[in-house]
Write an enzyme that holds these catalytic residues in place. Structure first.
Site, PDB file in Angstrom:
ATOM      1  N   GLU A 154      -5.369  -8.700   1.038  1.00  0.00           N
ATOM      2  CA  GLU A 154      -6.045  -8.336   2.290  1.00  0.00           C
ATOM      3  C   GLU A 154      -7.520  -8.108   2.013  1.00  0.00           C
ATOM      4  O   GLU A 154      -7.882  -7.521   0.979  1.00  0.00           O
ATOM      5  CB  GLU A 154      -5.502  -7.029   2.903  1.00  0.00           C
ATOM      6  CG  GLU A 154      -4.157  -7.145   3.559  1.00  0.00           C
ATOM      7  CD  GLU A 154      -3.685  -5.823   4.157  1.00  0.00           C
ATOM      8  OE1 GLU A 154      -4.527  -4.984   4.537  1.00  0.00           O
ATOM      9  OE2 GLU A 154      -2.456  -5.635   4.229  1.00  0.00           O
ATOM     10  N   GLU A 194       0.802  -1.234   0.000  1.00  0.00           N
ATOM     11  CA  GLU A 194       0.000   0.000   0.000  1.00  0.00           C
ATOM     12  C   GLU A 194       0.833   1.282   0.000  1.00  0.00           C
ATOM     13  O   GLU A 194       1.045   1.907   1.045  1.00  0.00           O
ATOM     14  CB  GLU A 194      -0.956   0.005   1.202  1.00  0.00           C
ATOM     15  CG  GLU A 194      -1.893  -1.165   1.203  1.00  0.00           C
ATOM     16  CD  GLU A 194      -3.035  -1.009   2.206  1.00  0.00           C
ATOM     17  OE1 GLU A 194      -3.008  -0.076   3.011  1.00  0.00           O
ATOM     18  OE2 GLU A 194      -3.971  -1.817   2.148  1.00  0.00           O
TER      19      GLU A 194
END
Ligand code: PNW
Length: 483
Positions: free
Chosen positions: A389, A199
């Site tokens: 995720e 991320e």
């Protein structure tokens, strides 16, 4: 009325398809009879759980680990909920064998974990800390001994504090590549799947522009764009370093929270609008990485604040990847509007439902569109895709009987896996799913106030207790279908 049994249905799909029900060409089942295929996932679909080093390990000073920017940030008054830190967290540094047993009991085939850079290189570069590397060697051995395949992220936000300037410095990208080279050289015989970074936006914009995450700075557009560039450059140099140092057959990718734009309705024009928007909202990171160049519109928009790019940078950044990992939690929505850019982003109504974290808005179709958008747009550049995720916080309560009835988490997961099934059944190359998270852990600026685990952790005793959602995930994995 003739009712086709499950077995007959399974045997003769053609006959079933031809069966008519009230004039429609639909397979006929008795009311309430479970569909013989239900929402089954393909054989070999990989089920897993995810965690990250700073969120679960603790052992912040154990065996020569150096401090990371998150140690510094969490120890700075006012930065995290109640001043909480990852000093102890779940103490997975010492309890990793117990955690592997939690994984084994769930029946997962894989575990996504990350390596703390400053355990291996206490100051980020130069001197190696053998004991830090040994820890990861032990964890990986324990996983393999239990038939669990490690998927390892090199960097999940815990930048070594010893690296001067952090991501403001181009040297950090180079130090990252050296670190990747070293780790793959030493663990590459056991670990076959690597992710470079996790991320981008969370360790660039949130850390250096918004100030919510480490190192808590609020810089202007020019420096922030340069930081973003160093981040994607680190990924690119990391891919090259891993490939150069790992045995052939090693798979390299990254875990990115590609911003998901879902169409307001599923008509061609709105789908096209959502995909145009997808390219734009992901411009500085995923779009640049998969295109191998910055979009003209991004450069034009940033003007003199655009990043300074050196020779060879874009080639590294555009390195082919073996898989793309996407972290998916929430949707945005777009509609076609006839403007030059071809879409308008919808504002989110204040009434949009959310989970225990205010940002975690509930729109399960985001996992379908997250997969579909990137695969439609970038096609062969995304040969395989993993959900690296997906999961939710919940206001979990441990009852005196030792149970956690997290029906909201089960609801969230069931609906997301239903939507993911749609993507899989349409042929998108989704190979696996990592649920965030194995257990409650240090939720960054939210400290321990937000629980994302399948296992409840008592942060005083460190006792782990499976929640209802753990039972549910176990069933889902065992039957390879949404339960
Ligand atoms: C991810 N958002 O972060 C991280 O990779 C994990 O470390 C973290 O614990 C997990 O999701 C839950 O928060 C995110 O605002 C942070 O959309 C923010 C967002 C999404 C993911």
């Amino acid at each position: 009325m003739k009712v086709i049994s499950r077995r007959q249905f399974g045997k003769s799909v053609a006959a079933a398809a031809a069966a008519t029900y009230a004039g429609l060409s639909l397979p006929r089942l008795a009311l309430g009879e479970p569909h013989p295929m239900r929402l089954e996932y393909p054989k070999g679909f990989l089920w897993g759980c995810a965690t990250a080093a700073y969120q679960v390990e603790g052992g912040a000073q154990a065996d020569g680990r150096g401090p990371s920017l998150w140690d510094v940030f969490s120890h700075t008054p006012g930065k995290t909920h109640n001043g909480e830190t990852g000093d102890v967290a779940d103490d997975s540094y010492h309890l990793y064998k117990d955690d592997v047993q939690l994984l084994k009991n769930l029946g997962v085939g894989t575990y996504r974990m990350s390596i703390s850079w400053s355990r291996v290189f206490p100051t980020g570069t130069g001197q190696v800390n053998q004991k830090g590397l040994d820890y990861y060697s032990r964890v990986v051995d324990e996983l393999l001994a239990n038939n669990i395949t490690p998927y390892v992220t090199m960097f999940h936000w815990d930048t070594p504090a010893g690296l001067q300037g952090g991501w403001q410095s181009r040297d950090t990208s180079k130090a990252f590549a050296d670190y990747c080279a070293y780790v793959t050289k030493h663990l590459g015989d056991k670990v076959k799947h690597w992710m470079t970074t996790n991320e981008f936006i969370c360790f660039t914009d949130l850390g250096y522009k918004e100030g919510q995450f480490a190192p808590g700075m609020k810089l202007g557009a020019g420096p922030v764009n340069q930081i973003r560039h160093h981040a994607i450059l680190a990924h690119g140099l990391g891919v090259q370093a891993i490939r150069a140092n790992a045995p052939s057959g090693t798979q390299v990718g990254l875990a990115e929270n590609a911003i998901v734009v879902a169409p307001v309705m599923e008509t061609d024009e709105h789908i096209e609008a959502a995909q145009k928007a997808t390219r734009d909202v992901n411009a500085p990171f995923l779009t640049t990485l998969l295109d191998g160049k910055y979009p003209e519109s991004y450069l034009a928009h940033e003007g003199t604040n655009a990043p300074k790019v050196e020779d060879g940078d874009m080639k590294a950044i555009g390195s082919a990847i073996d898989f793309l990992g996407v972290n998916i939690y929430v949707p945005l929505y777009a509609r076609a509007d006839g403007s030059a850019q071809g879409y308008a982003m919808e504002p989110m109504p204040t009434s949009f439902p959310h989970m225990a974290s205010p940002w975690l808005q509930l729109g399960p179709e985001c996992i379908y569109w997250g997969v579909r958008n990137v695969c439609d747009i970038w096609k062969d550049k995304v040969p395989a895709i993993f959900i690296t995720e997906n999961g939710t916080s919940s206001d979990d309560v441990l009852t005196p009987a030792g149970r956690v009835e997290d029906v909201d988490r089960v609801m969230y997961l069931r609906n997301h896996l239903t939507q993911l099934h749609r993507a899989v059944s349409e042929g998108y190359p989704v190979k696996g799913y990592f649920l965030w998270s194995l257990m409650d852990n240090f939720e960054w600026a939210d400290g321990y106030s937000k629980r994302f685990g399948l296992h409840y952790v008592d942060f005083k005793t460190l006792k782990r207790t499976p929640k209802l959602s753990a039972e549910w995930y176990k069933q889902t994995i065992a039957n390879n279908r949404v339960e």
